[in-house]
Structures are given as structure tokens and as C-alpha cells.
Design a protein around this motif. Structure first.
Motif, short mmCIF file in Angstrom:
data_model
loop_
_atom_site.label_atom_id
_atom_site.label_comp_id
_atom_site.label_asym_id
_atom_site.label_seq_id
_atom_site.Cartn_x
_atom_site.Cartn_y
_atom_site.Cartn_z
N SER A 112 0.84 -1.19 0.00
CA SER A 112 0.00 0.00 0.00
C SER A 112 0.88 1.25 0.00
CB SER A 112 -0.93 0.01 1.21
OG SER A 112 -1.87 1.05 1.11
N SER A 113 0.27 2.38 -0.40
CA SER A 113 1.00 3.65 -0.48
C SER A 113 0.09 4.79 -0.08
CB SER A 113 1.50 3.88 -1.91
OG SER A 113 2.36 2.85 -2.32
N TYR A 114 0.73 5.90 0.28
CA TYR A 114 -0.02 7.11 0.59
C TYR A 114 -0.46 7.82 -0.68
CZ TYR A 114 -0.84 11.96 2.01
OH TYR A 114 -1.39 13.19 2.19
N ALA A 115 0.43 7.86 -1.69
CA ALA A 115 0.12 8.59 -2.91
C ALA A 115 0.99 8.08 -4.06
CB ALA A 115 0.34 10.09 -2.71
N GLN A 116 0.72 8.61 -5.24
CA GLN A 116 1.47 8.27 -6.44
C GLN A 116 2.22 9.51 -6.94
OE1 GLN A 116 1.51 4.69 -6.96
NE2 GLN A 116 0.93 5.09 -9.08
N ARG A 117 3.34 9.28 -7.63
CA ARG A 117 4.03 10.37 -8.33
C ARG A 117 4.03 10.03 -9.81
NH1 ARG A 117 8.48 10.39 -5.74
NH2 ARG A 117 8.13 12.22 -4.44
N LYS A 146 6.69 9.55 8.44
CA LYS A 146 7.81 10.09 7.63
C LYS A 146 8.87 9.02 7.32
CE LYS A 146 7.15 14.76 9.50
NZ LYS A 146 6.30 15.17 8.37
N THR A 147 8.38 7.80 7.17
CA THR A 147 9.26 6.67 6.83
C THR A 147 8.95 6.25 5.40
OG1 THR A 147 9.07 5.95 9.14
CG2 THR A 147 10.05 4.40 7.57
N PRO A 148 9.88 6.39 4.48
CA PRO A 148 9.60 6.11 3.07
C PRO A 148 9.11 4.69 2.81
CG PRO A 148 11.68 7.28 3.29
CD PRO A 148 11.26 6.90 4.67
N TYR A 149 9.73 3.72 3.53
CA TYR A 149 9.35 2.31 3.34
C TYR A 149 9.37 1.61 4.69
CZ TYR A 149 11.68 3.80 -1.00
OH TYR A 149 12.12 4.52 -2.08
N ILE A 176 1.84 -5.90 5.83
CA ILE A 176 1.73 -4.77 4.92
C ILE A 176 3.12 -4.24 4.62
CG2 ILE A 176 0.85 -2.43 4.57
CD1 ILE A 176 -1.37 -3.03 6.56
N PHE A 177 3.45 -4.12 3.35
CA PHE A 177 4.67 -3.44 2.93
C PHE A 177 4.23 -2.06 2.45
CE2 PHE A 177 9.16 -4.24 1.62
CZ PHE A 177 9.43 -2.97 1.11
N TYR A 178 4.68 -1.03 3.17
CA TYR A 178 4.24 0.33 2.88
C TYR A 178 5.32 1.10 2.11
CZ TYR A 178 2.89 5.23 3.65
OH TYR A 178 2.57 6.54 3.48
N ILE A 179 4.89 1.72 1.02
CA ILE A 179 5.75 2.61 0.23
C ILE A 179 5.08 3.96 0.23
CG2 ILE A 179 6.67 3.04 -2.09
CD1 ILE A 179 6.56 -0.01 -2.54
N ASP A 180 5.69 4.95 0.83
CA ASP A 180 5.00 6.21 1.05
C ASP A 180 4.52 6.85 -0.26
OD1 ASP A 180 4.22 8.29 3.08
OD2 ASP A 180 5.41 9.53 1.71
N THR A 181 5.43 7.04 -1.20
CA THR A 181 5.06 7.62 -2.49
C THR A 181 5.45 6.65 -3.59
OG1 THR A 181 5.47 9.83 -1.60
CG2 THR A 181 5.24 9.63 -3.99
#
Length: 425
Positions: free
Chosen positions: A341-346, A369-372, A411-416
Motif C-alpha cells: 500500500s501507499s499514501y500517494a502516487q508520483r 515520515k518513513t519512506p518504506y 503490509i509493505f508500505y511505500i510512502d510515495t
């Protein structure tokens, strides 16, 4: 006119009340406590690049997957470039450190088998940078984010622990294979003294199988009872192949004929993307996948690559049991499901978009504020809010409220996240 206006006002009010009931605003105190919980349980990941050399951040998986047989790696959508990079790094780590040597994709059984055979023997002379197109959908090979993994697969073929690639889908997936599909089928039948001309409808259309998944097209081509004849001929071909020696090639072609028939039935009978269509496909993917795990790769550790929605271990709707339900029911704790999952897309211009709704847990993740990072839901206490219902965009970026810990293990989180970068040729 007034009646229409009253109905509109009542509908808007009902939607407002329903949203208030389902997504009640979380008090600021609770938000702070939840953020502290996320901070407590998260495992920061330093990089998603396959080239990153310090694997200390991935050592957490050594204990999590100690007695594991099957790892399912999801993805929110099929166009999440950063997710593909993260999955690639995980696959490399699992291969080099935890003895996972099989990677099975949500792609055609036959198509991925041909791709794997070409990586092993190079009989078709397909260029190395296009070899992924024999078996995989374009989004899984024809992007800069995926190419390092495709090269890694090929590199392992000359090592002592080669990775074997396979698939479990009933669909056609390899675009590079599309123009060769008919010839490969005919060559196989000729080698085994099966007269394709004994199957008039199938033999006439053997070079256009890729187009037969479209109902409008097939309805123009096949008249009267020819659709049933076409399906019956495929069944008879499957039975003829099953009477041959049961070597790996023959068994794969038998399964291929079975998948061709099921693929046609799915597309002719069900509306694309509908829950009945998903149920039909996932139930058959589960049979194929379990066959590979239990028979073809019986004593091997297996990585499964597919979309998040297919990994879910809990019923999705009254009409749909996802693939993950069958796998979790069969292998229990020897299977581990990781969804992304992610917070947003670029996008390609650098702009940020597709942020979650204000109640989604991805907002909390973003506040760290953790990128991954990785969350192992399996070992989090039952009284944690992470083991209860919360809103997440982990299913195709839609805000959904569920007890997500019942659907996956981590869950593997990728911020952007980033969109796929096409290979410019």
C-alpha cells in the motif's frame, strides 16, 4: 419536480449519515495513540532497489518465514512501479537467503512455462530484453522497474540454484508469444502424431486463439453450434494428450488445452470484472497453483506474484472467494501473505496525486515520515487497532473499511509510489 428534489435531498442526507456511521472521525487522542502503535510495530526498510547491498533491514523475514512454504506478494494496482522494485528486492533476498527458488505469476500456465523454457534453452532465439514478453503481461516485464528482476532470473539459470518461473492463470498473458501460439500448438501435435485436421473448428482458427476471448468477435466467426463444437474439440485434444507419456511437456500441454477452454468459457459467459467472473477465474487459479505447489514443485519454497485483491484470505463478497482464501485454507500458517500500500502516487512529471481519503490508515503511515516499512500483522497483539476494522486503500486505492488482518499477514508500505516507466526502444 418537487418530488425529485425531495428524493435528491433524502439521498444526500442518507449518504451523509451512512458515511458518519461507517467512517466516524477518530478523536485526536486516539490518532496519536494509533500513530505510536504504528511506530512501535513498523520495521523500516532502507531501500527498494535490487542493487542495495545491506540486507540487514530484511532480516526480519528470516524469523517470520522460518517455517513457511508459500509467500504471496500482492500489489495495489498493476502499474505501481515502486512496488515492482520492492517485490524484486524481496524475491532476490528470499532466493539468496531463504531458499525460495520458484516464482509463480498470475499469468498463463503455458505462457510462463514457455518463457522459463526459453530462459533455460534459448530455442526460440528471443532477445534477452524481450524474453519476459513470452510469459508475462506487459506491465510485469516491459518497464524499467521490472527489467532488473527479469535479468536476475536469467542470471540464476547458470547458477547452482536457478529460479524456475511459472504461472497459474487460465488467461493468455504473453504478447510476444501471441504470434507463435498457433505454430507451437501445431508443432506439438505433429510431434505426437495427433492429426489437428481431425478437429475442424479448432484447426481452422488455431492461429487466432488470442482473438477468441472477445465474445463479439467469436460470435461473428462461429455460427450455429460451432462454439460448443470448438470447446468439445479442445476437450478431446486434452484427453488425447493425457494418453501420451506423462513427461513435463505433455502434461503442460494437457493443462494448456484445459486452460484454453476455461479461458473461453470465462470470457463468453461472464461480464469482465464482475464478481462471478472473478470467482470463476480465482477458483481455477487456485486449482492450478495448488497443483504446482503440491506436485510440480513439491519440496520447493514458492513465491506467488499477483494483485492484492487475489491474495485476500477472507471472502470478498457473497459471489467471490479470492485465490488467497484457497491458499490460506490449504496451507495455513505455512503460507504468508504480504500486500502493498501507499499514501500517494508520483506521475512522470513529478506531481503527487491519488492521495487517500482522510480516514484511511495510509494517512497515519504517511505521518511516520518513513519512506518504506513493513508491518507484521500476524504478531501484533489482538487488542491493537491494527487487528480490528480500519479504513485502508490497499484494495485498488479504494477507501474500504475491513478487519484487514484477516485478509493478509503483513503490509509493505511505500510512502510515495511511482507509475511504471516504459522501456523506450
Amino acid at each position: 419536480m418537487k418530488k425529485i428534489m425531495y428524493i435528491f435531498i433524502i439521498s444526500v442526507f442518507a449518504i451523509f449519515v451512512l458515511n458518519k456511521m461507517i467512517y466516524q472521525k477518530v478523536p485526536e487522542k486516539d490518532t496519536k495513540e494509533q500513530l505510536l502503535e504504528v511506530e512501535r510495530y513498523k520495521h523500516p526498510v532502507k531501500s527498494i532497489s535490487m542493487e542495495y547491498r545491506d540486507n540487514s533491514d530484511l532480516k526480519v523475514f528470516d524469523s517470520i518465514l522460518k517455517d513457511n512454504k508459500v509467500v504471496m506478494l500482492g500489489e495495489n494496482t498493476h502499474y505501481d512501479g515502486s512496488t515492482f522494485e520492492a517485490k524484486s528486492r524481496l524475491i532476490k533476498y528470499l532466493h539468496e537467503n531463504l531458499d525460495y527458488t520458484i516464482v509463480l505469476y498470475e499469468a498463463g500456465q503455458y505462457d510462463t512455462w514457455i518463457m522459463n523454457e526459453e530462459m533455460n534453452h534459448h530455442k526460440l532465439k528471443v532477445p534477452a530484453d524481450s524474453i519476459g514478453g513470452l510469459g508475462l503481461f506487459p506491465f510485469w516485464w516491459d518497464g524499467k522497474e521490472s527489467q532488473p528482476l527479469i535479468r536476475y532470473y536469467q542470471k540464476t539459470k547458470t547458477s547452482g540454484t536457478p529460479i524456475e518461473i511459472g504461472g497459474f492463470d487460465i488467461q493468455f498473458s504473453g504478447n510476444t508469444l501471441a504470434g507463435r501460439r498457433g505454430k507451437l500448438l501445431k508443432d506439438f501435435l505433429i510431434r505426437n502424431n495427433i492429426n489437428v485436421k481431425s478437429f475442424p473448428v479448432f484447426s481452422k482458427h488455431i492461429n487466432e486463439l488470442n482473438n477468441f476471448i472477445y465474445p463479439k468477435h467469436v460470435n461473428k466467426i462461429l455460427k450455429g453450434n460451432q462454439k460448443n463444437e470448438f470447446l468439445q474439440e479442445i476437450t478431446t485434444l486434452e484427453q488425447a494428450v493425457l494418453r501420451l507419456n506423462q513427461n513435463p511437456e505433455n502434461m503442460m500441454y494437457a493443462r494448456y488445452f484445459h486452460d484454453i477452454k476455461d479461458n473461453m468459457i470465462k470470457n463468453w459467459k461472464y461480464k469482465p470484472g464482475s464478481m462471478p467472473s472473478m470467482q470463476f477465474r480465482d477458483s481455477l487459479m487456485a486449482k492450478n497453483l495448488i497443483h504446482h505447489i503440491d506436485s510440480v514443485y513439491k519440496d520447493k519454497k514458492v513465491i506467488v506474484w499477483c494483485a492484492n485483491i487475489h491474495t485476500f484470505a477472507e471472502r470478498y463478497s457473497k459471489d467471490y472467494l479470492p485465490l488467497g482464501y484457497y491458499i490460506k485454507n490449504k496451507y495455513g500458517k505455512a503460507s504468508y501473505i504480504i500486500d502493498f500500500s501507499s499514501y500517494a502516487q508520483r506521475n512522470e512529471t513529478g506531481n503527487i496525486y491519488d492521495k487517500p481519503g482522510k480516514f484511511a490508515i495510509e494517512n497515519l503511515f504517511h505521518q511516520t515520515k518513513t519512506p518504506y516499512f513493513f508491518l507484521n500483522l500476524r504478531n501484533i497483539p489482538e487488542n491493537s487497532f491494527l487487528k480490528k476494522e480500519f479504513v485502508s486503500t490497499i484494495n485498488q486505492r479504494m477507501d474500504m473499511k475491513k478487519n484487514w488482518s484477516r485478509s493478509f499477514d503483513g503490509i509493505f508500505y511505500i510512502d510515495t509510489n511511482t507509475i511504471l516507466t516504459p522501456i523506450k526502444k
